[in-house]
Write a protein that holds these residues in place. Structure first.
Motif, PDB file in Angstrom:
ATOM      1  N   THR A 122      30.679 -54.457 -31.534  1.00 29.40           N
ATOM      2  CA  THR A 122      31.459 -54.573 -32.777  1.00 29.40           C
ATOM      3  C   THR A 122      32.726 -53.713 -32.738  1.00 29.40           C
ATOM      4  OG1 THR A 122      29.310 -54.786 -33.869  1.00 29.40           O
ATOM      5  CG2 THR A 122      31.246 -54.572 -35.290  1.00 29.40           C
ATOM      6  N   LEU A 123      32.569 -52.420 -32.466  1.00 28.00           N
ATOM      7  CA  LEU A 123      33.741 -51.536 -32.489  1.00 28.00           C
ATOM      8  C   LEU A 123      34.641 -51.757 -31.274  1.00 28.00           C
ATOM      9  CD1 LEU A 123      32.155 -48.298 -33.973  1.00 28.00           C
ATOM     10  CD2 LEU A 123      33.949 -49.688 -35.007  1.00 28.00           C
ATOM     11  N   ALA A 124      34.033 -52.191 -30.156  1.00 32.08           N
ATOM     12  CA  ALA A 124      34.846 -52.488 -28.966  1.00 32.08           C
ATOM     13  C   ALA A 124      35.856 -53.582 -29.290  1.00 32.08           C
ATOM     14  CB  ALA A 124      33.948 -52.903 -27.804  1.00 32.08           C
ATOM     15  N   ASP A 125      35.468 -54.561 -30.116  1.00 31.13           N
ATOM     16  CA  ASP A 125      36.373 -55.644 -30.508  1.00 31.13           C
ATOM     17  C   ASP A 125      37.559 -55.139 -31.335  1.00 31.13           C
ATOM     18  OD1 ASP A 125      34.945 -57.596 -29.226  1.00 31.13           O
ATOM     19  OD2 ASP A 125      33.876 -58.281 -31.014  1.00 31.13           O
ATOM     20  N   PHE A 126      37.400 -53.949 -31.938  1.00 29.62           N
ATOM     21  CA  PHE A 126      38.503 -53.366 -32.708  1.00 29.62           C
ATOM     22  C   PHE A 126      39.251 -52.302 -31.895  1.00 29.62           C
ATOM     23  CE2 PHE A 126      35.856 -55.268 -35.922  1.00 29.62           C
ATOM     24  CZ  PHE A 126      36.767 -55.745 -36.861  1.00 29.62           C
ATOM     25  N   GLY A 127      39.003 -52.263 -30.588  1.00 28.70           N
ATOM     26  CA  GLY A 127      39.770 -51.362 -29.722  1.00 28.70           C
ATOM     27  C   GLY A 127      39.255 -49.931 -29.667  1.00 28.70           C
ATOM     28  N   VAL A 128      37.994 -49.724 -30.061  1.00 30.67           N
ATOM     29  CA  VAL A 128      37.397 -48.384 -29.943  1.00 30.67           C
ATOM     30  C   VAL A 128      36.534 -48.366 -28.683  1.00 30.67           C
ATOM     31  CG1 VAL A 128      35.889 -46.665 -31.026  1.00 30.67           C
ATOM     32  CG2 VAL A 128      37.384 -48.111 -32.454  1.00 30.67           C
ATOM     33  N   GLU A 129      36.810 -47.401 -27.820  1.00 33.19           N
ATOM     34  CA  GLU A 129      36.110 -47.335 -26.530  1.00 33.19           C
ATOM     35  C   GLU A 129      34.890 -46.414 -26.646  1.00 33.19           C
ATOM     36  OE1 GLU A 129      36.765 -45.414 -22.097  1.00 33.19           O
ATOM     37  OE2 GLU A 129      38.373 -45.241 -23.573  1.00 33.19           O
ATOM     38  N   THR A 130      33.809 -46.781 -25.955  1.00 33.72           N
ATOM     39  CA  THR A 130      32.634 -45.916 -25.892  1.00 33.72           C
ATOM     40  C   THR A 130      32.491 -45.367 -24.488  1.00 33.72           C
ATOM     41  OG1 THR A 130      31.515 -47.102 -27.641  1.00 33.72           O
ATOM     42  CG2 THR A 130      30.120 -45.838 -26.171  1.00 33.72           C
ATOM     43  N   ARG A 131      32.348 -44.054 -24.383  1.00 32.12           N
ATOM     44  CA  ARG A 131      32.172 -43.403 -23.076  1.00 32.12           C
ATOM     45  C   ARG A 131      30.814 -42.748 -23.043  1.00 32.12           C
ATOM     46  NH1 ARG A 131      38.029 -40.360 -22.345  1.00 32.12           N
ATOM     47  NH2 ARG A 131      39.237 -42.303 -22.352  1.00 32.12           N
ATOM     48  N   PHE A 132      30.020 -43.145 -22.067  1.00 28.06           N
ATOM     49  CA  PHE A 132      28.674 -42.580 -21.982  1.00 28.06           C
ATOM     50  C   PHE A 132      28.665 -41.307 -21.143  1.00 28.06           C
ATOM     51  CE2 PHE A 132      27.130 -47.104 -22.746  1.00 28.06           C
ATOM     52  CZ  PHE A 132      26.820 -46.842 -24.076  1.00 28.06           C
ATOM     53  N   ALA A 133      27.919 -40.334 -21.646  1.00 29.41           N
ATOM     54  CA  ALA A 133      27.718 -39.081 -20.923  1.00 29.41           C
ATOM     55  C   ALA A 133      26.278 -38.642 -21.171  1.00 29.41           C
ATOM     56  CB  ALA A 133      28.688 -38.015 -21.416  1.00 29.41           C
ATOM     57  N   GLU A 134      25.848 -37.695 -20.379  1.00 27.28           N
ATOM     58  CA  GLU A 134      24.496 -37.157 -20.520  1.00 27.28           C
ATOM     59  C   GLU A 134      24.553 -36.015 -21.534  1.00 27.28           C
ATOM     60  OE1 GLU A 134      21.132 -37.894 -20.165  1.00 27.28           O
ATOM     61  OE2 GLU A 134      22.017 -38.829 -18.376  1.00 27.28           O
ATOM     62  N   MET A 135      24.004 -36.230 -22.742  1.00 25.01           N
ATOM     63  CA  MET A 135      24.103 -35.200 -23.786  1.00 25.01           C
ATOM     64  C   MET A 135      23.324 -33.938 -23.429  1.00 25.01           C
ATOM     65  SD  MET A 135      26.089 -36.160 -26.217  1.00 25.01           S
ATOM     66  CE  MET A 135      27.139 -37.494 -25.661  1.00 25.01           C
ATOM     67  N   THR A 136      22.346 -34.094 -22.520  1.00 25.14           N
ATOM     68  CA  THR A 136      21.572 -32.924 -22.093  1.00 25.14           C
ATOM     69  C   THR A 136      22.327 -32.130 -21.012  1.00 25.14           C
ATOM     70  OG1 THR A 136      20.407 -34.389 -20.571  1.00 25.14           O
ATOM     71  CG2 THR A 136      19.338 -33.931 -22.672  1.00 25.14           C
ATOM     72  N   ASP A 137      23.540 -32.594 -20.665  1.00 20.87           N
ATOM     73  CA  ASP A 137      24.377 -31.901 -19.679  1.00 20.87           C
ATOM     74  C   ASP A 137      25.773 -31.695 -20.301  1.00 20.87           C
ATOM     75  OD1 ASP A 137      25.844 -31.005 -17.535  1.00 20.87           O
ATOM     76  OD2 ASP A 137      25.656 -32.853 -16.345  1.00 20.87           O
ATOM     77  N   PRO A 138      25.949 -30.613 -21.078  1.00 17.85           N
ATOM     78  CA  PRO A 138      27.206 -30.413 -21.820  1.00 17.85           C
ATOM     79  C   PRO A 138      28.443 -30.430 -20.915  1.00 17.85           C
ATOM     80  CG  PRO A 138      25.548 -28.865 -22.578  1.00 17.85           C
ATOM     81  CD  PRO A 138      24.963 -29.569 -21.388  1.00 17.85           C
ATOM     82  N   ALA A 139      28.300 -29.983 -19.672  1.00 17.99           N
ATOM     83  CA  ALA A 139      29.470 -29.978 -18.779  1.00 17.99           C
ATOM     84  C   ALA A 139      29.940 -31.401 -18.510  1.00 17.99           C
ATOM     85  CB  ALA A 139      29.123 -29.272 -17.471  1.00 17.99           C
ATOM     86  N   SER A 140      29.009 -32.348 -18.397  1.00 15.26           N
ATOM     87  CA  SER A 140      29.405 -33.738 -18.144  1.00 15.26           C
ATOM     88  C   SER A 140      30.031 -34.335 -19.406  1.00 15.26           C
ATOM     89  CB  SER A 140      28.212 -34.567 -17.658  1.00 15.26           C
ATOM     90  OG  SER A 140      27.565 -35.226 -18.728  1.00 15.26           O
ATOM     91  N   VAL A 141      29.591 -33.883 -20.574  1.00 16.71           N
ATOM     92  CA  VAL A 141      30.204 -34.343 -21.826  1.00 16.71           C
ATOM     93  C   VAL A 141      31.664 -33.889 -21.864  1.00 16.71           C
ATOM     94  CG1 VAL A 141      30.136 -34.132 -24.348  1.00 16.71           C
ATOM     95  CG2 VAL A 141      27.994 -34.373 -23.055  1.00 16.71           C
ATOM     96  N   ALA A 142      31.890 -32.640 -21.479  1.00 16.44           N
ATOM     97  CA  ALA A 142      33.248 -32.080 -21.515  1.00 16.44           C
ATOM     98  C   ALA A 142      34.217 -32.912 -20.683  1.00 16.44           C
ATOM     99  CB  ALA A 142      33.228 -30.636 -21.025  1.00 16.44           C
ATOM    100  N   THR A 143      33.748 -33.434 -19.539  1.00 15.15           N
ATOM    101  CA  THR A 143      34.652 -34.185 -18.656  1.00 15.15           C
ATOM    102  C   THR A 143      35.061 -35.529 -19.266  1.00 15.15           C
ATOM    103  OG1 THR A 143      32.901 -35.328 -17.453  1.00 15.15           O
ATOM    104  CG2 THR A 143      33.580 -33.169 -16.598  1.00 15.15           C
ATOM    105  N   LYS A 144      34.313 -36.043 -20.234  1.00 16.42           N
ATOM    106  CA  LYS A 144      34.624 -37.347 -20.831  1.00 16.42           C
ATOM    107  C   LYS A 144      35.579 -37.240 -22.024  1.00 16.42           C
ATOM    108  CE  LYS A 144      31.700 -39.447 -18.198  1.00 16.42           C
ATOM    109  NZ  LYS A 144      31.612 -40.672 -17.525  1.00 16.42           N
ATOM    110  N   ILE A 145      35.754 -36.031 -22.540  1.00 17.98           N
ATOM    111  CA  ILE A 145      36.564 -35.852 -23.752  1.00 17.98           C
ATOM    112  C   ILE A 145      38.043 -35.785 -23.380  1.00 17.98           C
ATOM    113  CG2 ILE A 145      37.071 -34.251 -25.659  1.00 17.98           C
ATOM    114  CD1 ILE A 145      34.121 -33.373 -25.548  1.00 17.98           C
TER     115      ILE A 145
END
Ligand SMILES: *Cc1c(COP(=O)(O)O)cnc(C)c1O
Length: 415
Positions: A122-145
Motif C-alpha cells: 500500500t505505502l510502496a504505491d505512494f512512494g514510501v520505501e521500506t528498508r528491512f534491518a535486524e532490530m536485534t542488531d542496532p548497528a545494522s539498523v544504523a546503516t539503513k538510516i
C-alpha cells in the motif's frame, strides 16, 4: 497510588464523569450520534476553526471517544492519544502522519501480516520505501538510516517469531541519527511496559487485544509522548510552521487536525465505551493471563511431541534477559511452540477441546492458530521463510482459564 495510573482503576475520571452527567452515571454515556447542534453561527465558526473544543461531528471528535482517550492519556502520561477504529487504522494514521513520497521506514521483516502488506504494497504505491534491518542488531539498523528516514518502526515482541529488541540500544541509535522510534506495543500493555521510559517516541496499539476487555470489538491507539523534536522532520517542521506551534507538538497536530479526519477511521462511541470498561480491568486480566502463559510455557518444555517452546519468559530463551528487563518476569500472554510437521500441527489443532481454534490475541479465552497456513497463508513461501515463519509452529494466546486446564488440554491434544 501512582498519580499517572489513577485514571485506570476507576476513581478520578469516573467521578468526574458522574459529576458532569445530569443523572450521575458512573460510566461514560455512549454518545451514539453523528452531529452536534450549536447555539449560534458564531459558536459554530469558533468550533470549526479550532478556537473552541466543542464537538461538531463524530468522525472528528466525540465525547465518549474523547473520554476514553483522556483516560489512556492519564494512564500513559502521554502528550496526546488518538483512538481509531482498529489497530491497522492506528498504524495507517501514524504512517500517513510521518511519511511522504520519497521517505523511507526502517523496520524488521518480522511484522504483523497486514503491517507488512501496508508497508510493502500500500505505502510502496505512494512512494514510501521500506528498508528491512535486524532490530536485534542496532548497528545494522544504523546503516539503513539516512536523511529520508521518517521512522524506525518495530513490534516490541515479534509475532510469531517472538524476537525482543533491546530498546535502550535501539533508541540510542535513533537519538544519534535524529529519527523517531515508533513501536507497536500491542503485546505488552502500557501499565506494564512504559514506552517513553524505554525511548519510544510514538506508540501504536491494537486495543482490540488486551484493552477491549475480552475481544468486545476492534480498536487502535496512537500515543504521542511529545519526546521527539520534529524540527528534524521536513514534513512535520513545515506543519509546525503552518500551524504556528512548538515543533514537539507537530506530530499530534498533523494527526489530529488533518490525517485522522481525512482517513475517516475514528473510533466509534460504542467501542470507546467498551474499551473504557476494558481499561478498568486491564492490569488484573493481564497479570493473570501472563502468569498463566509462563506456567504453560514451563509446563510444555520437555513434553513428548513438543520440539521447542518459544516464550521469552523461559530462562532457555535467547531473549530472556532483555525481555525480563523490559517487560517483567512473565513477558506477555502469547507463546509459540513447534511440533514435528504441519500435519502434526493440524492433528493437534483438531484435537483441542478447551483452547479455541481462532485468530486474535488476548481474548479472555485461550486461542490457538497455525500462522503459516492462515495469517500468512496467502504469502509466497519464500516470503514466509524470509519472515522467519515455519510450517511447524503453533501460536497460543493464553486467556483467563485455569493454567492447569489449559496445559492439560494442550497435552491431551498432542495425542
Ligand atoms: C492485531 C494486531 C494488529 C492489528 O490490529 P487490528 O486491531 O486487528 O487492526 C497490529 N499489530 C499487532 C502486533 C497485532 O497483534
Amino acid at each position: 497510588m501512582d498519580g499517572k495510573k489513577r485514571g485506570f482503576t476507576a476513581g478520578v475520571l469516573a467521578t468526574e464523569c458522574a459529576k458532569a452527567d445530569p443523572h450521575g452515571a458512573l460510566s461514560v454515556p455512549v454518545y451514539q450520534n453523528a452531529a452536534f447542534e450549536f447555539p449560534t453561527a458564531e459558536a459554530m465558526e469558533l468550533a470549526f476553526t479550532g478556537r473552541t473544543a466543542d464537538h461538531a461531528y463524530s468522525r472528528i471528535t466525540n465525547p465518549t471517544v474523547e473520554h476514553f482517550e483522556r483516560r489512556v492519556r492519564e494512564a500513559t502520561g502521554a502528550l496526546s492519544v488518538t483512538a481509531l477504529n482498529s489497530g491497522m487504522a492506528a498504524i495507517t494514521n501514524m504512517f500517513f502522519t510521518l511519511a511522504r513520497a520519497g521517505a523511507n521506514v526502517v523496520t524488521s521483516p518480522h511484522l504483523f501480516g497486514n503491517t507488512y502488506s501496508l508497508l510493502k504494497s500500500t505505502l510502496a504505491d505512494f512512494g514510501v520505501e521500506t528498508r528491512f534491518a535486524e532490530m536485534t542488531d542496532p548497528a545494522s539498523v544504523a546503516t539503513k538510516i539516512d536523511r529520508n528516514t521518517c521512522a524506525v518502526f518495530l513490534e516490541i515482541i515479534t509475532n510469531p517469531q517472538m524476537e525482543v529488541a533491546d530498546l535502550t540500544a535501539l533508541s540510542a541509535v535513533c537519538r544519534a541519527k535524529g529519527v523517531p522510534l515508533v513501536a507497536d506495543t500491542t503485546v505488552i500493555p502500557f501499565p506494564v511496559f512504559r514506552a517513553a521510559d524505554n525511548g519510544v517516541d510514538i506508540e501504536v496499539v491494537s486495543s482490540t487485544k488486551y484493552l477491549s476487555g475480552g475481544a468486545t470489538g476492534l480498536g487502535g491507539l496512537v500515543v504521542d509522548y511529545g519526546t521527539f523534536d520534529w524540527s528534524r522532520s521536513p514534513k512535520l517542521s513545515a506543519a509546525a510552521k503552518a500551524y504556528g506551534i512548538d515543533p514537539r507538538e507537530a506530530f499530534t497536530a498533523k494527526l489530529k487536525r488533518e490525517i485522522h479526519r481525512n482517513l475517516g477511521a475514528y473510533m466509534t462511541p460504542q467501542a470507546a465505551y467498551q474499551q473504557s470498561l476494558g481499561l478498568e480491568t486491564l492490569e488484573v486480566r493481564y497479570a493473570r493471563a501472563s502468569q498463566t502463559a509462563l506456567a504453560v510455557a514451563r509446563g510444555l518444555e520437555g513434553v513428548p511431541g513438543v520440539v521447542s517452546v518459544n516464550y521469552p519468559g523461559l530462562p532457555s530463551n535467547r531473549f530472556h534477559g532483555v525481555a525480563v528487563r523490559q517487560y517483567g518476569e512473565a513477558p506477555g500472554a502469547m507463546l509459540t511452540f513447534d511440533l514435528a510437521s504441519q500435519e502434526a500441527c493440524y492433528g493437534f489443532m483438531n484435537r483441542l477441546r478447551l483452547v479455541c481454534r481462532a485468530t486474535n490475541l488476548f481474548d479472555n479465552k485461550s486461542l490457538a492458530i497455525h500462522p503459516w497456513s492462515t495469517i500468512f497463508g496467502t504469502f509466497p513461501e519464500a516470503v514466509r521463510s524470509s519472515m522467519g515463519l515455519s510450517p511447524c509452529t503453533i501460536r497460543l494466546s493464553v486467556g483467563l482459564e485455569d493454567a492447569s486446564d489449559v496445559l492439560s488440554d494442550i497435552v491431551q491434544a498432542l495425542g
